[in-house]
Design a protein around this motif. Structure first.
Motif, PDB file in Angstrom:
ATOM      1  N   SER A  84       0.542  60.543  -5.854  1.00  8.59           N
ATOM      2  CA  SER A  84      -0.681  59.761  -5.688  1.00  8.59           C
ATOM      3  C   SER A  84      -0.904  58.967  -6.969  1.00  8.59           C
ATOM      4  O   SER A  84      -0.635  59.450  -8.073  1.00  8.59           O
ATOM      5  CB  SER A  84      -1.886  60.657  -5.388  1.00  8.59           C
ATOM      6  OG  SER A  84      -2.068  61.629  -6.407  1.00  8.59           O
ATOM      7  N   ARG A  85      -1.371  57.762  -6.816  1.00  6.46           N
ATOM      8  CA  ARG A  85      -1.636  56.880  -7.954  1.00  6.46           C
ATOM      9  C   ARG A  85      -3.062  57.169  -8.430  1.00  6.46           C
ATOM     10  O   ARG A  85      -4.023  56.785  -7.794  1.00  6.46           O
ATOM     11  CB  ARG A  85      -1.488  55.422  -7.513  1.00  6.46           C
ATOM     12  CG  ARG A  85      -1.585  54.391  -8.626  1.00  6.46           C
ATOM     13  CD  ARG A  85      -1.698  53.010  -8.032  1.00  6.46           C
ATOM     14  NE  ARG A  85      -1.493  51.949  -9.002  1.00  6.46           N
ATOM     15  CZ  ARG A  85      -1.995  50.724  -8.873  1.00  6.46           C
ATOM     16  NH1 ARG A  85      -2.759  50.416  -7.821  1.00  6.46           N
ATOM     17  NH2 ARG A  85      -1.750  49.813  -9.783  1.00  6.46           N
ATOM     18  N   ILE A  86      -3.173  57.825  -9.571  1.00  9.55           N
ATOM     19  CA  ILE A  86      -4.495  58.250 -10.008  1.00  9.55           C
ATOM     20  C   ILE A  86      -5.130  57.280 -11.000  1.00  9.55           C
ATOM     21  O   ILE A  86      -6.345  57.271 -11.186  1.00  9.55           O
ATOM     22  CB  ILE A  86      -4.450  59.659 -10.628  1.00  9.55           C
ATOM     23  CG1 ILE A  86      -3.549  59.686 -11.850  1.00  9.55           C
ATOM     24  CG2 ILE A  86      -4.000  60.687  -9.609  1.00  9.55           C
ATOM     25  CD1 ILE A  86      -3.659  60.958 -12.648  1.00  9.55           C
ATOM     26  N   SER A  87      -4.303  56.473 -11.658  1.00  8.97           N
ATOM     27  CA  SER A  87      -4.847  55.513 -12.618  1.00  8.97           C
ATOM     28  C   SER A  87      -3.790  54.460 -12.917  1.00  8.97           C
ATOM     29  O   SER A  87      -2.610  54.608 -12.546  1.00  8.97           O
ATOM     30  CB  SER A  87      -5.279  56.220 -13.902  1.00  8.97           C
ATOM     31  OG  SER A  87      -5.933  55.314 -14.776  1.00  8.97           O
ATOM     32  N   HIS A  88      -4.210  53.401 -13.620  1.00  9.39           N
ATOM     33  CA  HIS A  88      -3.274  52.318 -13.935  1.00  9.39           C
ATOM     34  C   HIS A  88      -3.900  51.378 -14.952  1.00  9.39           C
ATOM     35  O   HIS A  88      -5.117  51.430 -15.212  1.00  9.39           O
ATOM     36  CB  HIS A  88      -2.904  51.539 -12.666  1.00  9.39           C
ATOM     37  CG  HIS A  88      -4.083  51.039 -11.886  1.00  9.39           C
ATOM     38  ND1 HIS A  88      -4.710  49.839 -12.148  1.00  9.39           N
ATOM     39  CD2 HIS A  88      -4.774  51.599 -10.859  1.00  9.39           C
ATOM     40  CE1 HIS A  88      -5.726  49.671 -11.317  1.00  9.39           C
ATOM     41  NE2 HIS A  88      -5.798  50.731 -10.519  1.00  9.39           N
ATOM     42  N   LEU A  89      -3.080  50.520 -15.530  1.00 11.50           N
ATOM     43  CA  LEU A  89      -3.608  49.446 -16.353  1.00 11.50           C
ATOM     44  C   LEU A  89      -4.397  48.506 -15.456  1.00 11.50           C
ATOM     45  O   LEU A  89      -4.097  48.365 -14.267  1.00 11.50           O
ATOM     46  CB  LEU A  89      -2.478  48.682 -17.039  1.00 11.50           C
ATOM     47  CG  LEU A  89      -1.527  49.463 -17.952  1.00 11.50           C
ATOM     48  CD1 LEU A  89      -0.560  48.504 -18.641  1.00 11.50           C
ATOM     49  CD2 LEU A  89      -2.277  50.294 -18.971  1.00 11.50           C
ATOM     50  N   LYS A  90      -5.389  47.860 -16.015  1.00  8.06           N
ATOM     51  CA  LYS A  90      -6.245  46.967 -15.235  1.00  8.06           C
ATOM     52  C   LYS A  90      -5.402  45.923 -14.500  1.00  8.06           C
ATOM     53  O   LYS A  90      -4.494  45.316 -15.071  1.00  8.06           O
ATOM     54  CB  LYS A  90      -7.239  46.260 -16.151  1.00  8.06           C
ATOM     55  CG  LYS A  90      -8.295  45.434 -15.397  1.00  8.06           C
ATOM     56  CD  LYS A  90      -9.326  44.873 -16.348  1.00  8.06           C
ATOM     57  CE  LYS A  90     -10.378  44.048 -15.624  1.00  8.06           C
ATOM     58  NZ  LYS A  90     -11.202  44.884 -14.726  1.00  8.06           N
ATOM     59  N   THR A  91      -5.707  45.730 -13.237  1.00  6.43           N
ATOM     60  CA  THR A  91      -5.000  44.734 -12.435  1.00  6.43           C
ATOM     61  C   THR A  91      -5.487  43.331 -12.798  1.00  6.43           C
ATOM     62  O   THR A  91      -6.691  43.064 -12.787  1.00  6.43           O
ATOM     63  CB  THR A  91      -5.214  44.996 -10.938  1.00  6.43           C
ATOM     64  OG1 THR A  91      -4.736  46.311 -10.621  1.00  6.43           O
ATOM     65  CG2 THR A  91      -4.470  43.980 -10.096  1.00  6.43           C
ATOM     66  N   VAL A  92      -4.542  42.454 -13.121  1.00 12.82           N
ATOM     67  CA  VAL A  92      -4.854  41.091 -13.551  1.00 12.82           C
ATOM     68  C   VAL A  92      -4.167  40.100 -12.617  1.00 12.82           C
ATOM     69  O   VAL A  92      -2.990  40.283 -12.272  1.00 12.82           O
ATOM     70  CB  VAL A  92      -4.378  40.864 -15.003  1.00 12.82           C
ATOM     71  CG1 VAL A  92      -4.629  39.424 -15.438  1.00 12.82           C
ATOM     72  CG2 VAL A  92      -5.084  41.833 -15.952  1.00 12.82           C
ATOM     73  N   LYS A  93      -4.897  39.073 -12.201  1.00 12.93           N
ATOM     74  CA  LYS A  93      -4.284  38.033 -11.374  1.00 12.93           C
ATOM     75  C   LYS A  93      -3.455  37.132 -12.276  1.00 12.93           C
ATOM     76  O   LYS A  93      -3.948  36.573 -13.251  1.00 12.93           O
ATOM     77  CB  LYS A  93      -5.340  37.204 -10.637  1.00 12.93           C
ATOM     78  CG  LYS A  93      -4.725  36.158  -9.704  1.00 12.93           C
ATOM     79  CD  LYS A  93      -5.772  35.373  -8.938  1.00 12.93           C
ATOM     80  CE  LYS A  93      -6.382  36.196  -7.815  1.00 12.93           C
ATOM     81  NZ  LYS A  93      -7.228  35.359  -6.920  1.00 12.93           N
ATOM     82  N   MET A  94      -2.160  37.020 -11.942  1.00 11.99           N
ATOM     83  CA  MET A  94      -1.243  36.260 -12.771  1.00 11.99           C
ATOM     84  C   MET A  94      -0.493  35.245 -11.921  1.00 11.99           C
ATOM     85  O   MET A  94      -0.135  35.513 -10.774  1.00 11.99           O
ATOM     86  CB  MET A  94      -0.262  37.194 -13.487  1.00 11.99           C
ATOM     87  CG  MET A  94      -0.920  38.375 -14.172  1.00 11.99           C
ATOM     88  SD  MET A  94       0.158  39.263 -15.304  1.00 11.99           S
ATOM     89  CE  MET A  94      -0.250  38.446 -16.838  1.00 11.99           C
ATOM     90  N   CYS A  95      -0.257  34.081 -12.500  1.00  9.52           N
ATOM     91  CA  CYS A  95       0.443  33.018 -11.772  1.00  9.52           C
ATOM     92  C   CYS A  95       1.784  32.737 -12.453  1.00  9.52           C
ATOM     93  O   CYS A  95       2.031  33.150 -13.578  1.00  9.52           O
ATOM     94  CB  CYS A  95      -0.406  31.748 -11.742  1.00  9.52           C
ATOM     95  SG  CYS A  95      -0.692  31.016 -13.370  1.00  9.52           S
ATOM     96  N   GLY A  96       2.652  32.019 -11.730  1.00  8.73           N
ATOM     97  CA  GLY A  96       3.892  31.583 -12.356  1.00  8.73           C
ATOM     98  C   GLY A  96       5.157  32.072 -11.695  1.00  8.73           C
ATOM     99  O   GLY A  96       6.252  31.641 -12.064  1.00  8.73           O
ATOM    100  N   GLY A  97       5.056  32.991 -10.745  1.00 14.10           N
ATOM    101  CA  GLY A  97       6.246  33.449 -10.048  1.00 14.10           C
ATOM    102  C   GLY A  97       7.245  34.124 -10.975  1.00 14.10           C
ATOM    103  O   GLY A  97       6.873  34.849 -11.898  1.00 14.10           O
ATOM    104  N   ASP A  98       8.533  33.856 -10.749  1.00 11.61           N
ATOM    105  CA  ASP A  98       9.590  34.492 -11.533  1.00 11.61           C
ATOM    106  C   ASP A  98       9.528  34.095 -13.006  1.00 11.61           C
ATOM    107  O   ASP A  98       9.971  34.844 -13.878  1.00 11.61           O
ATOM    108  CB  ASP A  98      10.964  34.126 -10.962  1.00 11.61           C
ATOM    109  CG  ASP A  98      11.203  34.748  -9.589  1.00 11.61           C
ATOM    110  OD1 ASP A  98      10.508  35.735  -9.258  1.00 11.61           O
ATOM    111  OD2 ASP A  98      12.066  34.245  -8.846  1.00 11.61           O
ATOM    112  N   GLU A  99       8.995  32.906 -13.301  1.00 11.53           N
ATOM    113  CA  GLU A  99       8.908  32.437 -14.676  1.00 11.53           C
ATOM    114  C   GLU A  99       7.975  33.316 -15.506  1.00 11.53           C
ATOM    115  O   GLU A  99       8.112  33.399 -16.731  1.00 11.53           O
ATOM    116  CB  GLU A  99       8.407  30.982 -14.686  1.00 11.53           C
ATOM    117  CG  GLU A  99       8.161  30.371 -16.058  1.00 11.53           C
ATOM    118  CD  GLU A  99       9.419  30.166 -16.878  1.00 11.53           C
ATOM    119  OE1 GLU A  99       9.289  29.859 -18.070  1.00 11.53           O
ATOM    120  OE2 GLU A  99      10.530  30.308 -16.328  1.00 11.53           O
TER     121      GLU A  99
END
Length: 298
Positions: A84-99
């Motif tokens: 179970s995923r109990i925690s994580h680094l803050k989710t950030v919206k990121m752009c740019g694809g593979d680059e």
């Protein structure tokens, strides 16, 4: 085919675009077990040390999450074949694809945008910054990411140690080297805090705190070491909030000796048992062992 051998089960990563995932499904259909990337990282440690239950920290650049997001800074409670995923680094919206995995300046721009901060022109030209902000606002070629690799890229760029990965992990290595300089020269680490709240570590605030400290004239080497220390402290906060005393560390980020040594020292001081990969790599070279460990529990 040559030997007339038909597997009872095959195992692959969950990422739908991986060749191995496509091939396994195509050839074996329902006999293909797909294992989440970071679960496999932690399971590889469990396999090596014969562990049945751990709190695992899986830190790396990227891995396909069960919610379709890009994971890479995960705290997983693993027992037997389940997790179970109990925690994580803050989710950030990121752009740019593979680059994005190469362009550290773009990672930093995404972090600053997430924090409502303008993107200084010493990070990228104003016209490029406007493109990044527009892409994020309109959700064009964007992913939601909790990647530890992209966090290292952002901080490396912010502190001026590198803004592009010409080979995998280049900026993360540069940031580790800067922290090592601070250690060898006896430079005191900057006092930075990584807040733990509502199941996530607030890396956006951490990046903004580093930006403010830099603008006030803080030594970039002290900030590099302070960043590593803050990340280790943040992971300890997660560990202290759980009941499991066995900690497994895996993922490419743990090739970073500065982070690993600081984190291990802090965890051991708090009476945790700490386990790491020893016979297989902590990076993706150890993934297959974790996949097989989980398949063996089916």
């Amino acid at each position: 085919h040559l030997f007339g051998f038909k597997p009872e089960i095959t195992v692959s990563d969950m990422h739908p675009a991986y060749y191995s995932s496509k091939l396994s499904k195509e050839l074996y259909g329902m006999s293909c077990l797909q294992v989440q990337h970071h679960h496999a990282h932690i399971a590889s440690v469990m396999a090596e040390h014969n562990l049945s239950e751990v709190l695992g920290f899986a830190l790396d650049g990227t891995g396909y999450g069960e919610n379709g997001e890009v994971w890479g800074g995960e705290a997983l409670y693993c027992k037997g074949k389940n997790y179970s995923r109990i925690s994580h680094l803050k989710t950030v919206k990121m752009c740019g694809g593979d680059e994005l995995s190469k362009n550290a300046a773009e990672s930093l721009a995404c972090y600053l945008t997430a924090g409502g901060q303008d993107i200084p022109d010493y990070i990228m030209p104003n016209e490029d910054a406007e493109i990044v902000k527009a892409a994020i606002k309109n959700n064009i070629n964007c992913v939601n990411s909790s990647s530890c690799g992209r966090l290292f890229d952002a901080v490396c760029c912010l502190l001026g140690f590198g803004d592009y990965n010409y080979y995998e992990g280049q900026c993360a290595i540069a940031l580790e080297n800067a922290a090592n300089v601070a250690i060898k020269k006896g430079i005191v680490a900057s006092n930075l805090d990584l807040e733990y709240n509502k199941g996530e570590l607030n890396t956006v605030k951490l990046v903004l705190d580093i930006l403010r400290a830099k603008n006030l004239g803080a030594d970039p080497y002290a900030l590099a070491l302070g960043f590593h220390t803050a990340l280790a402290n943040g992971l300890c906060k997660i560990a202290m909030a759980q009941n499991c005393r066995k900690i497994a560390l895996s993922g490419g980020t743990f090739n970073n000796r500065v982070l690993t040594s600081i984190l291990k020292e802090k965890l051991l001081a708090r009476k945790f048992e700490v386990y790491m990969n020893e016979k297989v790599p902590s990076g993706d070279g150890g993934i297959a062992l974790g996949q097989l460990f989980i398949a063996g529990k089916e």
